[in-house]
Design a protein around this motif. Structure first.
Motif, PDB file in Angstrom:
ATOM      1  N   PHE A  44     -11.490 -31.351 -41.561  1.00  0.00           N
ATOM      2  CA  PHE A  44     -12.460 -31.321 -40.457  1.00  0.00           C
ATOM      3  C   PHE A  44     -13.756 -32.072 -40.785  1.00  0.00           C
ATOM      4  O   PHE A  44     -14.093 -33.082 -40.149  1.00  0.00           O
ATOM      5  N   LYS A 103     -10.427 -21.445 -37.276  1.00  0.00           N
ATOM      6  CA  LYS A 103     -11.826 -21.043 -37.383  1.00  0.00           C
ATOM      7  C   LYS A 103     -12.328 -20.562 -36.021  1.00  0.00           C
ATOM      8  O   LYS A 103     -11.780 -20.916 -34.975  1.00  0.00           O
ATOM      9  N   ALA A 122      -4.296 -28.043 -43.463  1.00  0.00           N
ATOM     10  CA  ALA A 122      -5.592 -28.347 -42.829  1.00  0.00           C
ATOM     11  C   ALA A 122      -5.878 -29.838 -42.761  1.00  0.00           C
ATOM     12  O   ALA A 122      -6.762 -30.268 -42.030  1.00  0.00           O
ATOM     13  N   SER A 128     -20.643 -27.777 -50.765  1.00  0.00           N
ATOM     14  CA  SER A 128     -20.374 -26.350 -50.892  1.00  0.00           C
ATOM     15  C   SER A 128     -20.925 -25.572 -49.693  1.00  0.00           C
ATOM     16  O   SER A 128     -21.239 -26.165 -48.665  1.00  0.00           O
ATOM     17  N   LYS A 138     -15.717 -21.054 -54.523  1.00  0.00           N
ATOM     18  CA  LYS A 138     -16.726 -22.105 -54.307  1.00  0.00           C
ATOM     19  C   LYS A 138     -17.905 -21.903 -55.265  1.00  0.00           C
ATOM     20  O   LYS A 138     -18.450 -22.871 -55.807  1.00  0.00           O
TER      21      LYS A 138
HETATM   22  P1  NAD Z   1     -10.708 -28.235 -44.136  1.00  0.00           P
HETATM   23  O1  NAD Z   1      -9.919 -27.060 -44.570  1.00  0.00           O
HETATM   24  O2  NAD Z   1     -10.726 -28.619 -42.711  1.00  0.00           O
HETATM   25  O3  NAD Z   1     -10.226 -29.538 -44.937  1.00  0.00           O
HETATM   26  C1  NAD Z   1      -9.951 -29.521 -46.303  1.00  0.00           C
HETATM   27  C2  NAD Z   1      -9.257 -30.837 -46.655  1.00  0.00           C
HETATM   28  O4  NAD Z   1      -9.025 -30.837 -48.076  1.00  0.00           O
HETATM   29  C3  NAD Z   1      -7.891 -31.005 -45.981  1.00  0.00           C
HETATM   30  O5  NAD Z   1      -7.762 -32.304 -45.487  1.00  0.00           O
HETATM   31  C4  NAD Z   1      -6.899 -30.748 -47.102  1.00  0.00           C
HETATM   32  O6  NAD Z   1      -5.668 -31.430 -46.942  1.00  0.00           O
HETATM   33  C5  NAD Z   1      -7.674 -31.243 -48.309  1.00  0.00           C
HETATM   34  N1  NAD Z   1      -7.232 -30.626 -49.558  1.00  0.00           N
HETATM   35  C6  NAD Z   1      -7.030 -29.303 -49.803  1.00  0.00           C
HETATM   36  N2  NAD Z   1      -6.606 -29.119 -51.066  1.00  0.00           N
HETATM   37  C7  NAD Z   1      -6.558 -30.356 -51.635  1.00  0.00           C
HETATM   38  C8  NAD Z   1      -6.226 -30.827 -52.932  1.00  0.00           C
HETATM   39  N3  NAD Z   1      -5.847 -29.985 -53.900  1.00  0.00           N
HETATM   40  N4  NAD Z   1      -6.309 -32.148 -53.184  1.00  0.00           N
HETATM   41  C9  NAD Z   1      -6.685 -33.021 -52.211  1.00  0.00           C
HETATM   42  N5  NAD Z   1      -7.005 -32.633 -50.961  1.00  0.00           N
HETATM   43  C10 NAD Z   1      -6.949 -31.317 -50.681  1.00  0.00           C
HETATM   44  O7  NAD Z   1     -12.171 -27.990 -44.701  1.00  0.00           O
HETATM   45  P2  NAD Z   1     -13.583 -28.353 -44.053  1.00  0.00           P
HETATM   46  O8  NAD Z   1     -13.952 -27.296 -43.097  1.00  0.00           O
HETATM   47  O9  NAD Z   1     -13.565 -29.773 -43.635  1.00  0.00           O
HETATM   48  O10 NAD Z   1     -14.516 -28.173 -45.330  1.00  0.00           O
HETATM   49  C11 NAD Z   1     -14.770 -29.261 -46.208  1.00  0.00           C
HETATM   50  C12 NAD Z   1     -15.645 -28.771 -47.346  1.00  0.00           C
HETATM   51  O11 NAD Z   1     -16.850 -28.231 -46.840  1.00  0.00           O
HETATM   52  C13 NAD Z   1     -15.017 -27.654 -48.173  1.00  0.00           C
HETATM   53  O12 NAD Z   1     -15.339 -27.871 -49.525  1.00  0.00           O
HETATM   54  C14 NAD Z   1     -15.676 -26.389 -47.663  1.00  0.00           C
HETATM   55  O13 NAD Z   1     -15.746 -25.396 -48.663  1.00  0.00           O
HETATM   56  C15 NAD Z   1     -17.047 -26.910 -47.311  1.00  0.00           C
HETATM   57  N6  NAD Z   1     -17.730 -26.179 -46.236  1.00  0.00           N
HETATM   58  C16 NAD Z   1     -17.157 -26.033 -45.006  1.00  0.00           C
HETATM   59  C17 NAD Z   1     -17.847 -25.390 -43.986  1.00  0.00           C
HETATM   60  C18 NAD Z   1     -17.261 -25.197 -42.605  1.00  0.00           C
HETATM   61  O14 NAD Z   1     -17.884 -24.518 -41.787  1.00  0.00           O
HETATM   62  N7  NAD Z   1     -16.123 -25.781 -42.282  1.00  0.00           N
HETATM   63  C19 NAD Z   1     -19.118 -24.882 -44.240  1.00  0.00           C
HETATM   64  C20 NAD Z   1     -19.652 -25.006 -45.519  1.00  0.00           C
HETATM   65  C21 NAD Z   1     -18.958 -25.694 -46.490  1.00  0.00           C
END
Ligand code: NAD
Ligand code: DAU
Length: 359
Positions: free
Chosen positions: A14, A201, A40, A135, A166
């Protein structure tokens, strides 16, 4: 102007896919996107980038050091922006192991590869290299109604397997700066929402359930508070930290939009009534209170004065404007929704909601 190369991990997820678009539009860099494509990560998030010559997709795992080393040697990036993670709290409650593997072990392996690569750089290439770790505010734990918002100095107190993993990764990142001098930057941000968010989500789940006439499952009393950040504002903040952030620092990023879950759901229903009026019962009548999430954090809030002061970053969207854009995007992209709500998604829905009784 000639661009350079950056390595993005998790760019099919995302926030990562929104960041790719943001960064490609903002400047001349090429982006190598390393993503494992878990449930995801989705190729449908990258459709419009298929013919973009400055986007190179590599399917692979951040835990695979050999692969990461070969990418670093081949593409010689000047920065790594690390999004890849298991990101969903409820899934971490049902199965924490993947979270430890990717978020802790994966971040460690990536740091080791980055350290090896960086130590072989020289001159300005070495000076300007950055490792930006993305993070979350969840590492700080849960606030009471009158507590001050989380600052960069707030002690860590993670409560779920997700936030603990995290927090672990944040500490390892920090240690690589203090021990080895690796030029790391960390951003801790609040709940993102916007286009391409997987419908596990809260916001996309509620939009899609409402459109399909399904119950809107609010955990417990729905009075838990989150701070909501429009994803494009987050991408902008990451860009500023990458360009101007000080190695070793962490930056809190938030939308300045605290809202109780029940109010979020009511606002979604009202927005939908306006943009896509319900055919029968009003959307609000679908709201159903269900058994609460175990260990559910009550309130998050972000003090973002540091990034505002140091880097001049401010969110542009209010929750109202950002939510409206988000709902419009989901209404305009039913094909994307169809492509991500596959068998795996249906299994997850029955795992997470099947056993939840009424609250
Ligand atoms: P998401 O779950 O939508 O996407 C995660 C991506 O990481 C996916 O494309 C998945 O295929 C890839 N992935 C997972 N494991 C992997 C691995 N071992 N090797 C390579 N790729 C891998 O997550 P998001 O919501 O886009 O979040 C992205 C980052 O931001 C994360 O680190 C999350 O902790 C952080 N974050 C998210 C939010 C939120 O509200 N979505 C808020 C704060 C922080
Ligand atoms: O705070 C930042 C974090 O925000 C990120 O680090 C995580 O990666 C991201 O998933 C998000 O975590 P949350 O647990 O806050 O997000 P989620 O959308 O799962 O839930 C938001 C709130 O809504 C939370 O209080 C739980 C509640 N909720 C969620 C779902 C899916 C419900 O009431 N019903 C639901 O069906």
């Amino acid at each position: 102007m000639f661009g350079e190369t950056i390595l993005v991990t998790g760019g099919a997820g995302f926030i990562g896919c929104n960041f790719l678009r943001h960064w490609l539009k903002a400047g001349p860099d090429t982006i190598v996107n390393l993503d494992k494509l878990t449930y995801a990560g989705n190729f449908g998030n990258l459709t419009d980038l298929q013919n973009e010559s400055r986007h190179v997709f590599v399917r692979g795992d951040i835990c695979d050091s050999e692969l990461v080393d070969s990418i670093l040697e081949r593409y010689r990036p000047r920065a790594i922006v690390h999004f890849a993670a298991e990101s969903h709290v409820d899934r971490s409650i049902h199965g924490p192991e993947d979270f430890i593997q990717t978020n802790v072990v994966g971040t460690f392996r990536l740091l080791e590869s980055a350290r090896g690569y960086w130590s072989r750089l020289a001159g300005t290439d070495k000076d300007k290299f950055r490792f930006l770790h993305v993070s979350t505010d969840e590492v700080y734990g849960s606030l009471g109604p009158d507590d001050l918002a989380f600052a960069e100095t707030t002690p860590y107190s993670p409560n779920s397997p997700y936030s603990a993993s995290k927090a672990g990764s944040d500490h390892i990142v920090r240690a690589y700066f203090h021990t080895y001098g690796l030029p790391v930057l960390t951003t801790n941000c609040s709940n993102n929402y916007g286009p391409y968010q997987f419908p596990e989500k809260l916001i996309p789940l509620m939009v899609l359930n409402a459109l399909n006439g399904k119950p809107l499952p609010v955990y417990g009393d729905g009075q838990q508070i989150r701070d909501w950040l429009y994803v494009e504002d987050h991408c902008q903040a990451i860009g500023e930290v990458l360009k101007k952030g000080k190695p070793g620092q962490t930056y809190n990023v938030g939308g300045g939009a605290e809202c109780a879950n029940i109010d979020v759901v009511n606002t979604i229903c009202a927005t939908l009534e306006e943009l896509h009026p319900s055919a029968g019962q009003p959307y609000r009548s679908l709201i159903t209170h269900v058994t609460d999430r175990p260990g559910h954090d009550r309130r998050y809030a972000m003090d973002t004065r540091y990034i505002q002061r140091e880097l001049g970053w401010m969110p542009r969207e209010t929750f109202q404007t950002g939510l409206r854009k988000t709902v419009q995007w989901y209404l305009a992209n039913p094909e994307w929704t169809k492509s991500v709500t596959t068998g795996e998604y249906r299994n997850w829905v029955s795992t997470n909601y099947g056993a939840r009784g009424a609250a």
